[in-house]
Design a protein around this motif. Structure first.
Motif, short mmCIF file in Angstrom:
data_model
loop_
_atom_site.label_atom_id
_atom_site.label_comp_id
_atom_site.label_asym_id
_atom_site.label_seq_id
_atom_site.Cartn_x
_atom_site.Cartn_y
_atom_site.Cartn_z
N ILE A 281 0.84 -1.20 0.00
CA ILE A 281 0.00 0.00 0.00
C ILE A 281 0.87 1.24 0.00
CG2 ILE A 281 -1.65 1.34 1.39
CD1 ILE A 281 -2.80 -1.42 2.28
N MET A 282 1.87 1.26 0.86
CA MET A 282 2.78 2.42 0.94
C MET A 282 3.52 2.63 -0.37
SD MET A 282 2.53 3.73 3.99
CE MET A 282 4.04 4.40 4.63
N THR A 283 3.95 1.55 -0.98
CA THR A 283 4.67 1.64 -2.26
C THR A 283 3.77 2.23 -3.34
OG1 THR A 283 6.07 -0.24 -1.68
CG2 THR A 283 5.90 0.30 -4.01
N ILE A 284 2.53 1.79 -3.39
CA ILE A 284 1.58 2.32 -4.37
C ILE A 284 1.32 3.79 -4.13
CG2 ILE A 284 -0.82 2.20 -5.16
CD1 ILE A 284 -0.60 -0.89 -4.64
N ILE A 285 1.08 4.16 -2.88
CA ILE A 285 0.82 5.57 -2.55
C ILE A 285 2.01 6.44 -2.93
CG2 ILE A 285 0.49 7.19 -0.63
CD1 ILE A 285 -1.32 5.03 0.65
N LEU A 286 3.21 6.00 -2.57
CA LEU A 286 4.40 6.78 -2.91
C LEU A 286 4.61 6.86 -4.43
CD1 LEU A 286 6.91 5.61 -0.16
CD2 LEU A 286 5.80 7.84 -0.37
N GLY A 287 4.31 5.78 -5.12
CA GLY A 287 4.42 5.79 -6.58
C GLY A 287 3.44 6.77 -7.21
N CYS A 288 2.22 6.78 -6.70
CA CYS A 288 1.22 7.74 -7.20
C CYS A 288 1.67 9.17 -6.93
CB CYS A 288 -0.13 7.49 -6.54
SG CYS A 288 -0.94 5.96 -7.05
N GLU A 289 2.18 9.41 -5.74
CA GLU A 289 2.66 10.75 -5.38
C GLU A 289 3.77 11.20 -6.33
OE1 GLU A 289 5.24 12.82 -1.88
OE2 GLU A 289 3.95 11.14 -1.29
N GLN A 290 4.73 10.32 -6.56
CA GLN A 290 5.84 10.67 -7.45
C GLN A 290 5.37 10.89 -8.88
OE1 GLN A 290 8.99 11.49 -6.63
NE2 GLN A 290 8.21 11.34 -4.56
N THR A 291 4.44 10.08 -9.34
CA THR A 291 3.89 10.24 -10.68
C THR A 291 3.18 11.58 -10.82
OG1 THR A 291 3.62 7.85 -10.93
CG2 THR A 291 2.30 9.25 -12.39
N ARG B 142 3.73 14.26 -9.02
CA ARG B 142 4.76 15.32 -8.99
C ARG B 142 5.43 15.46 -10.36
NH1 ARG B 142 6.23 17.25 -3.96
NH2 ARG B 142 5.51 16.04 -2.18
N PHE B 143 5.66 14.35 -11.02
CA PHE B 143 6.26 14.35 -12.36
C PHE B 143 5.36 15.10 -13.34
CE2 PHE B 143 6.99 12.21 -16.49
CZ PHE B 143 8.32 12.56 -16.68
N VAL B 144 4.06 14.78 -13.30
CA VAL B 144 3.10 15.47 -14.16
C VAL B 144 3.04 16.95 -13.82
CG1 VAL B 144 0.64 15.65 -14.75
CG2 VAL B 144 1.71 13.39 -14.55
N TYR C 18 1.72 20.59 -18.48
CA TYR C 18 0.68 20.57 -17.44
C TYR C 18 0.57 21.93 -16.75
CZ TYR C 18 -2.25 19.77 -13.54
OH TYR C 18 -3.28 19.89 -12.65
N ARG C 19 1.70 22.54 -16.46
CA ARG C 19 1.66 23.87 -15.82
C ARG C 19 0.89 24.87 -16.69
NH1 ARG C 19 7.23 22.88 -14.47
NH2 ARG C 19 7.86 24.47 -15.96
N GLN C 20 1.06 24.76 -18.00
CA GLN C 20 0.34 25.63 -18.92
C GLN C 20 -1.17 25.34 -18.86
OE1 GLN C 20 1.57 25.20 -22.98
NE2 GLN C 20 0.37 26.96 -23.69
N ILE C 21 -1.51 24.06 -18.82
CA ILE C 21 -2.92 23.66 -18.72
C ILE C 21 -3.54 24.21 -17.44
CG2 ILE C 21 -4.48 21.68 -18.39
CD1 ILE C 21 -2.53 20.11 -20.26
N GLU C 22 -2.86 24.00 -16.32
CA GLU C 22 -3.39 24.42 -15.03
C GLU C 22 -3.48 25.94 -14.92
OE1 GLU C 22 -1.62 23.93 -10.82
OE2 GLU C 22 -2.75 22.08 -11.20
N ALA C 23 -2.60 26.66 -15.61
CA ALA C 23 -2.59 28.12 -15.57
C ALA C 23 -3.70 28.73 -16.44
CB ALA C 23 -1.23 28.64 -16.02
N SER C 24 -4.31 27.94 -17.28
CA SER C 24 -5.37 28.45 -18.16
C SER C 24 -6.54 28.97 -17.34
CB SER C 24 -5.85 27.33 -19.09
OG SER C 24 -7.04 27.72 -19.74
N GLU C 25 -7.12 30.06 -17.78
CA GLU C 25 -8.29 30.60 -17.08
C GLU C 25 -9.50 29.68 -17.21
OE1 GLU C 25 -10.21 33.57 -20.39
OE2 GLU C 25 -8.56 34.36 -19.18
N ARG C 26 -9.46 28.75 -18.15
CA ARG C 26 -10.55 27.80 -18.34
C ARG C 26 -10.38 26.54 -17.47
NH1 ARG C 26 -12.61 27.91 -24.49
NH2 ARG C 26 -12.69 30.17 -24.68
#
Length: 78
Positions: free
Chosen positions: A18-28, A30-32, A38-46
């Motif tokens: 469980i811990m390995t999966i959670i940490l893997g999701c967290e790292q994934t 963070r990578f995204v 992605y930063r450009q997508i999130e910065a969009s006013e839409r």
């Protein structure tokens, strides 16, 4: 065919798995999150979610869950 025959049981996971999966999701996530695209997508006013959430919120939630599991593991050994 009845529903009982088509229902599959989920595999049992150890705390380590469980811990390995959670940490893997967290790292994934963070990578995204670090991706310029992605930063450009999130910065969009839409860019909008029903609760005004961002990817960082998901990372924070996973970190808190990870810490809670560590606390349980620590106190169960004391």
């Amino acid at each position: 065919m009845s529903d009982q025959n088509s229902v599959q049981t989920q595999p049992s996971l150890t705390t380590t798995e469980i811990m390995t999966i959670i940490l893997g999701c967290e790292q994934t996530l963070r990578f995204v999150q670090a991706s310029p695209n992605y930063r450009q997508i999130e910065a969009s006013e839409r860019f909008s979610t029903s609760n005004d959430l961002r990817l960082g919120d998901a990372v924070q939630a996973l970190m808190e869950i990870h810490e809670a599991i560590l606390n349980i593991e620590f106190y169960s050994q004391v």
